[in-house]
Design a protein around this motif. Structure first.
Motif, PDB file in Angstrom:
ATOM      1  N   GLY A 194      37.895  22.754  -1.527  1.00 33.88           N
ATOM      2  CA  GLY A 194      37.428  23.205  -2.832  1.00 33.88           C
ATOM      3  C   GLY A 194      38.575  23.747  -3.662  1.00 33.88           C
ATOM      4  O   GLY A 194      39.750  23.449  -3.420  1.00 33.88           O
ATOM      5  N   GLU A 195      38.226  24.602  -4.634  1.00 31.19           N
ATOM      6  CA  GLU A 195      39.230  25.151  -5.536  1.00 31.19           C
ATOM      7  C   GLU A 195      39.791  26.463  -4.993  1.00 31.19           C
ATOM      8  O   GLU A 195      39.132  27.164  -4.222  1.00 31.19           O
ATOM      9  CB  GLU A 195      38.607  25.395  -6.915  1.00 31.19           C
ATOM     10  CG  GLU A 195      38.118  24.137  -7.610  1.00 31.19           C
ATOM     11  CD  GLU A 195      39.240  23.168  -7.897  1.00 31.19           C
ATOM     12  OE1 GLU A 195      40.329  23.629  -8.288  1.00 31.19           O
ATOM     13  OE2 GLU A 195      39.044  21.948  -7.717  1.00 31.19           O
ATOM     14  N   PRO A 196      41.022  26.806  -5.408  1.00 27.10           N
ATOM     15  CA  PRO A 196      41.568  28.110  -5.012  1.00 27.10           C
ATOM     16  C   PRO A 196      40.665  29.254  -5.486  1.00 27.10           C
ATOM     17  O   PRO A 196      40.033  29.166  -6.552  1.00 27.10           O
ATOM     18  CB  PRO A 196      42.932  28.152  -5.716  1.00 27.10           C
ATOM     19  CG  PRO A 196      43.281  26.723  -5.971  1.00 27.10           C
ATOM     20  CD  PRO A 196      41.990  26.015  -6.207  1.00 27.10           C
ATOM     21  N   ASN A 197      40.594  30.293  -4.684  1.00 24.66           N
ATOM     22  CA  ASN A 197      39.838  31.512  -5.000  1.00 24.66           C
ATOM     23  C   ASN A 197      38.328  31.307  -5.046  1.00 24.66           C
ATOM     24  O   ASN A 197      37.595  32.190  -5.494  1.00 24.66           O
ATOM     25  CB  ASN A 197      40.315  32.130  -6.324  1.00 24.66           C
ATOM     26  CG  ASN A 197      41.812  32.391  -6.331  1.00 24.66           C
ATOM     27  OD1 ASN A 197      42.388  32.771  -5.308  1.00 24.66           O
ATOM     28  ND2 ASN A 197      42.449  32.157  -7.464  1.00 24.66           N
ATOM     29  N   GLN A 198      37.864  30.174  -4.550  1.00 18.43           N
ATOM     30  CA  GLN A 198      36.420  29.919  -4.473  1.00 18.43           C
ATOM     31  C   GLN A 198      35.949  29.853  -3.020  1.00 18.43           C
ATOM     32  O   GLN A 198      34.909  29.297  -2.723  1.00 18.43           O
ATOM     33  CB  GLN A 198      36.087  28.589  -5.177  1.00 18.43           C
ATOM     34  CG  GLN A 198      36.362  28.588  -6.666  1.00 18.43           C
ATOM     35  CD  GLN A 198      35.514  29.618  -7.397  1.00 18.43           C
ATOM     36  OE1 GLN A 198      34.307  29.691  -7.197  1.00 18.43           O
ATOM     37  NE2 GLN A 198      36.165  30.413  -8.240  1.00 18.43           N
TER      38      GLN A 198
END
Length: 664
Positions: A345-349
């Protein structure tokens, strides 16, 4: 349609089981291609073969006449009479299946669970995995049982056909896996964790990661884990320290230590896929800066073969009071070389992505609690029916024959309490699975949003109520056996110990309470509770005019009204910490209201069954109505005092200081 059956597996099985595997896994495909008549003919042929080969009877084998891992009559009742699984089977998505094919699959799973998983459950408990030269050693029966499960194709049960799965309704997946959980939960834990990892990877991972790792997870060739906790952080994920440094090739070097990792090391599969929460340097503080990474135990080459070690080191095994057969590990990442991870997924998610797995896992933990309670209930019921002791209180003549302990009033109370807790919680788990199935089939955004609200509200109850009250059922099972119940020669003490862990698994009891009272019942101006009220009212409407149910309907509506009044009071409290001080008590009370609703659902179905069923089912349906009455008379009234305490913002515990416990 994926079929996991292999010729070698078929040859090693008895003819009955082989036929069941073929019917279960091949016949839905034949049905779709050639019509239902072929399926019926094949089923009849299979039945003839079974008769010719003389199916082994309990008397032949000296076995109990009653299964101690499943009550198939009750399972059928809940799925088809109380919750109407047939409606879901009518959809195009599940067109490969009908009741006959699913019954054959349940037959297969019951046979495998009783023959391959149950016999060594006590041995595994007494011979937990060992830490030898940095690796894990398990008794050979573990791998043999998992291989039997895998080679029957059952690892694929939870997945859609698009990724190589059987595409079963999730309600049925929970039902068939529940038997393996009841038979030997420590072994099944490896499978359950892998299912969650695969579903999360499928939902959140890149196409490249899915292509490389997903098929192996779906087929059960590799297992998966989730690595959240750390020794200094526990449940406070905002305080994790595991770090992910960016590599020149786009991957990440993972460094840090993870604690309490179930299945973190084992000698069952050639590779393990760890899902690791870590922070990329420079990310926001707290949970907003957490990312999710796929970190394999062994690196995977471009051709899919297993490469070098990825330097995920086993630092030690934790020895818990229950589920001793599942490894529970302290893992070091990057201690002796680079541990390469890949962003999911995306960073910080990371936390949001991990909850794709956590929400599913919480319902499955609830099912594990139910099945541990079920195992204790069925065993103690069978024991009570066959254990002579004492005489009726009105007959003190020592020369008269003793009666079975199932005839004593207090034993009946303990058995009924187990029944009410276990069968009520089981219905809740299957109902929640039904919501997931319905959501999968629906394209109505408004309806799906409504289902999301209801599922969000029920999930902490699914996880926590069975963890508390099916554990109480296990305690009563021990008591029914008396002194024998405390000995390891009988399974009920082991089932209790195994179940005790479920309070901690996938979020502690207290965290679930804060979640439901601090967020779920208040979000969107109480929209989730409004949906619950509508659903309960629909059940009440269906019970209208049925003999004996009017009182229950009134009592349930009054209890829900008290829930809503309590939520209003708490939401208006000036001190939010005090408002949540008794959140766990609220969680239990709300769980009682939801379980009462599940019993009313069953009572409606049982009343219809008495009106339409056969004489042979009379005792079963009457037992359902008796259990409903028990829950409404013995259990639901307990919510009055609990909710009054919560609404009163009682500060008895909240005001305590640490030194007041001992005076120093």
């Amino acid at each position: 349609m994926y079929c996991g059956v292999r010729a070698g597996c078929i040859l090693e099985l008895d003819l009955q089981t082989a036929v069941m595997i073929i019917l279960t896994l091949y016949m839905p495909e034949v049905n779709r291609l050639f019509g239902h008549c072929i399926y019926v003919i094949s089923t009849v042929l299979a039945g003839t073969i079974l008769l010719l080969t003389k199916k082994r009877t309990p008397t032949d084998a000296g076995e109990k006449t009653m299964s101690i891992i499943v009550n198939r009559r009750d399972l059928d009742f809940v799925m088809y009479e109380a919750l109407d699984l047939n409606t879901i089977l009518e959809s195009e998505h599940y067109a490969d299946y009908d009741r006959e094919s699913l019954d054959a699959m349940l037959d297969l799973c019951q046979s495998l669970a009783e023959d391959q998983f149950l016999p060594f459950a006590a041995k595994l408990d007494a011979n937990e995995p060992k830490f030898v030269d940095g690796k894990v050693e398990t008794i050979p029966e573990v791998k043999e049982a998992i291989n039997a499960y895998r080679e029957a194709g059952l690892c694929t049960s939870a997945y859609d056909a698009a990724i190589g799965g059987m595409q079963l309704p999730w309600m049925m997946d929970q039902a068939l896996n529940g038997m393996f959980v009841c038979a030997n939960n420590p072994v099944h834990t490896y499978l359950f964790l892998t299912q969650g990892v695969a579903n999360m990877l499928n939902a959140c991972g890149s196409d490249e990661l899915k292509a490389r790792y997903l098929p192996k997870l779906v087929e059960g060739e590799w297992f998966g884990t989730m690595c959240l906790s750390e020794t200094q952080a526990g449940s406070s994920l905002a305080d994790i320290r595991t770090k992910a440094d960016v590599r020149a090739d786009g991957g990440y070097n993972i460094s840090g230590t993870k604690m309490w990792i179930s299945g973190g090391e084992q000698d069952i599969t050639d590779n393990i896929v760890h899902m690791v929460l870590a922070k990329i340097p420079g990310s926001p503080p707290g949970v907003k800066g957490i990312s999710l990474f796929l970190v394999p135990k062994n690196r995977v080459n471009d051709d899919g073969s297993i490469g070098d070690s990825n330097n995920v080191a086993l630092a030690g095994l934790n020895h818990k009071m229950g589920c001793r057969g599942t490894t529970n590990c302290l893992l070091n990442f990057g201690e002796s070389g680079e541990s390469i991870g890949y962003l999911v997924g995306e960073p910080n998610q990371g936390l949001a992505n991990m909850f794709h797995m956590m929400n599913e896992a919480r319902i499955s933990v609830g099912m594990a609690s139910v099945m541990a309670g079920m195992g204790g209930y069925l065993y103690s019921l069978d024991y009570a029916r066959n254990r002579p002791q004492g005489r009726p209180l009105v007959n003190r003549n020592p020369e008269d024959a003793q009666i079975m302990i199932s005839e004593h009033a207090d034993i009946k109370r303990m058995l009924m309490t187990q029944k009410a807790f276990v069968e009520g919680a089981q219905t809740l788990i299957y109902y929640s699975a039904q919501l997931i199935d319905q959501q999968k089939l629906s394209t109505d955004k408004e309806a799906n949003a409504r289902t999301d609200l209801l599922l969000g509200l029920l999930t902490p109850i699914c996880k926590s109520w069975p963890s508390e009250f099916c554990l109480e059922a296990n305690k009563l099972a021990i008591q029914v056996l008396g002194g024998y119940g405390y000995t390891r020669e009988y399974p009920v003490e082991r089932l209790y110990r195994d179940n005790r862990l479920n309070h901690i698994h996938e979020g502690t009891w207290g965290i679930q309470g804060i979640d439901i009272l601090g967020r779920k019942v208040q979000m969107h101006n109480g929209a989730a509770v409004a949906v619950l009220r509508e659903e309960i009212q629909a059940t009440v409407d269906s019970a209208t005019g049925m003999s004996g149910l009017a009182e229950h309907c009134t009592q349930l509506k009054d209890a829900l009204a008290q829930i809503e009044a309590t939520v209003k009071t708490v939401s208006e409290a000036a001190d939010p910490s005090l408002a949540l001080a008794n959140a766990t008590i609220f969680l239990d009370a709300m769980g009682h209201v939801v379980i009462a609703w599940m019993w009313l659902k069953q009572a409606v179905a049982a009343t219809r069954g008495l009106q339409q069923g056969t004489a042979a089912d009379t005792a079963f349906y009457q037992g359902k109505l008796a259990a409903t009455q028990f829950f409404f008379r013995y259990e639901l009234p307990k919510t009055d005092a609990s909710l009054a305490l919560v609404a009163g913002l009682d500060s008895t515990c909240y005001d305590l200081s640490a030194d007041q416990f001992t005076g120093s």
